[in-house]
Design an enzyme around this catalytic site. Structure first.
Site, PDB file in Angstrom:
ATOM      1  N   HIS A 185      -4.462   0.487   7.907  1.00 57.25           N
ATOM      2  CA  HIS A 185      -3.547  -0.215   8.819  1.00 57.25           C
ATOM      3  C   HIS A 185      -4.400  -0.846   9.906  1.00 57.25           C
ATOM      4  CE1 HIS A 185       0.566   1.529   7.652  1.00 57.25           C
ATOM      5  NE2 HIS A 185      -0.275   1.736   6.668  1.00 57.25           N
ATOM      6  N   CYS A 226       4.978   2.961   8.970  1.00 59.10           N
ATOM      7  CA  CYS A 226       5.558   4.155   8.356  1.00 59.10           C
ATOM      8  C   CYS A 226       6.692   4.633   9.240  1.00 59.10           C
ATOM      9  CB  CYS A 226       4.509   5.246   8.186  1.00 59.10           C
ATOM     10  SG  CYS A 226       5.226   6.798   7.620  1.00 59.10           S
ATOM     11  N   ASN A 236       0.540  -2.696   7.947  1.00 59.84           N
ATOM     12  CA  ASN A 236      -0.569  -2.519   7.019  1.00 59.84           C
ATOM     13  C   ASN A 236      -1.566  -3.655   7.202  1.00 59.84           C
ATOM     14  OD1 ASN A 236       0.176  -0.335   4.859  1.00 59.84           O
ATOM     15  ND2 ASN A 236       2.057  -1.445   5.261  1.00 59.84           N
TER      16      ASN A 236
HETATM   17 MG    MG Z   1       0.711   1.852   4.769  1.00 59.51          MG
END
Ligand code: MG
Length: 297
Positions: free
Chosen positions: A213, A244, A253
């Site tokens: 990330h 998340c 990400n």
């Molecule tokens: Mg991820």
């Protein structure tokens, strides 16, 4: 030999946007837009498009349509469309929807595992055991994820030895590949170096993937460390979508577009068309104008 000549000549980019990206979006994305997004990413040449997750629909309402999505996606020959599966129930749903590749996810932090799936690490493996047996019997390929492979949002720095142990248990289950995820994106090149030094002492680098990330803008620097260790599978999400839902403060990400810019710039083959990925993202934004808002990438 130059620095670049020592790096892998080919990298597999595992696109996780439709799953890891969309699961964190509050606004429900219409099923047509999801299906189109997956198909457009595959059309861009991405060899693996992680498409959805068969988790409890109540826990992640965004992905409650997983079965329908997988029924509707028109598969490109040669492209793989893995899905996340948390337990036997999820596996049965995935199999019924025609999935032939699944991913199991656990963590290297007990605190994260409890928060994410309300189970200890041992309990996640107890859930996986029957899934792994059934998957092998059905010829379904298995990928394992180790969340919080660097830091945990609840308990801080993670011991790389625990990552090695959990990774070994995933391979013992029959996973073909294990992806080490820096879930909250606080990993530094130094931490990734230390982790890989240990992990690659135990396991074949061909079976290890990295999942970064971009919290502090270090994802690409971390990819460089991975490449230097010979790692040739990296996860990313178109548009830098995601995060998340159970990891407070986790931003997007690593963006597939950024990863491809780096790999293209290193002369590393991916078979992916960056313009095609950008086009897939443009189409998704047209269908869902608020998508990815609030993320840095
Ligand atoms: Mg991820």
């Amino acid at each position: 030999m130059t620095f670049i000549e020592r790096l892998p000549r080919h990298v597999t980019v595992v696109e996780v946007g439709p799953r890891d990206g969309l699961q964190n979006e509050a606004e429900i994305v219409p099923i047509e837009a999801k299906v189109r997004f997956i198909e457009a990413l595959a059309d861009a040449g991405l060899p693996v498009v992680e498409s959805t997750s068969f988790v409890n629909p109540k826990a992640v309402p965004q992905l409650a349509d997983a079965a329908e999505v997988m029924k509707r996606v028109e598969r490109r020959p040669g492209t793989r469309y893995p899905v996340l599966v948390p337990n036997e129930r999820g596996f049965e749903r995935a199999l019924a929807a025609g999935c032939d590749a699944i991913a199991l996810f656990t963590a290297a932090s007990e605190a994260f595992s409890q928060a994410n799936v309300r189970a200890s690490i041992d309990e996640t493996f107890a859930r996986f055991a029957p899934v792994a047996v059934a998957a092998r019997a059905a010829g379904v390929s298995l990928r394992g994820y180790v969340s919080t492979a660097v830091d945990c949002p609840y308990s801080g720095p993670v011991d790389p030895n625990v990552v090695v142990e959990v990774t070994g248990r995933l391979f013992d289950l029959g996973c073909d590949e294990v992806s080490l995820a820096d879930t909250i994106g606080t990993g530094t090149p130094q931490a990734v170096d230390r982790l890989l030094n240990l992990v690659l002492h135990e396991f074949d680098g061909d079976k290890i993937a990295l999942h970064f990330h971009d919290t502090h803008g270090l994802a690409l620097a971390n990819v460089m460390i991975g490449l230097d260790y010979g790692i040739s599978v990296f996860d990313s999400a178109a548009g830098g979508l995601g995060g998340c839902p159970f990891a407070p403060g986790a931003p997007g990400n690593l963006a597939t577009e950024k990863l491809l810019a780096l790999l293209d710039g290193l002369g590393i083959e991916t078979g992916v068309n960056r313009t095609g990925v950008a086009q897939a993202m443009t189409e998704l934004r047209q269908a869902v104008p608020g998508i990815g808002a609030g993320h840095l990438t």
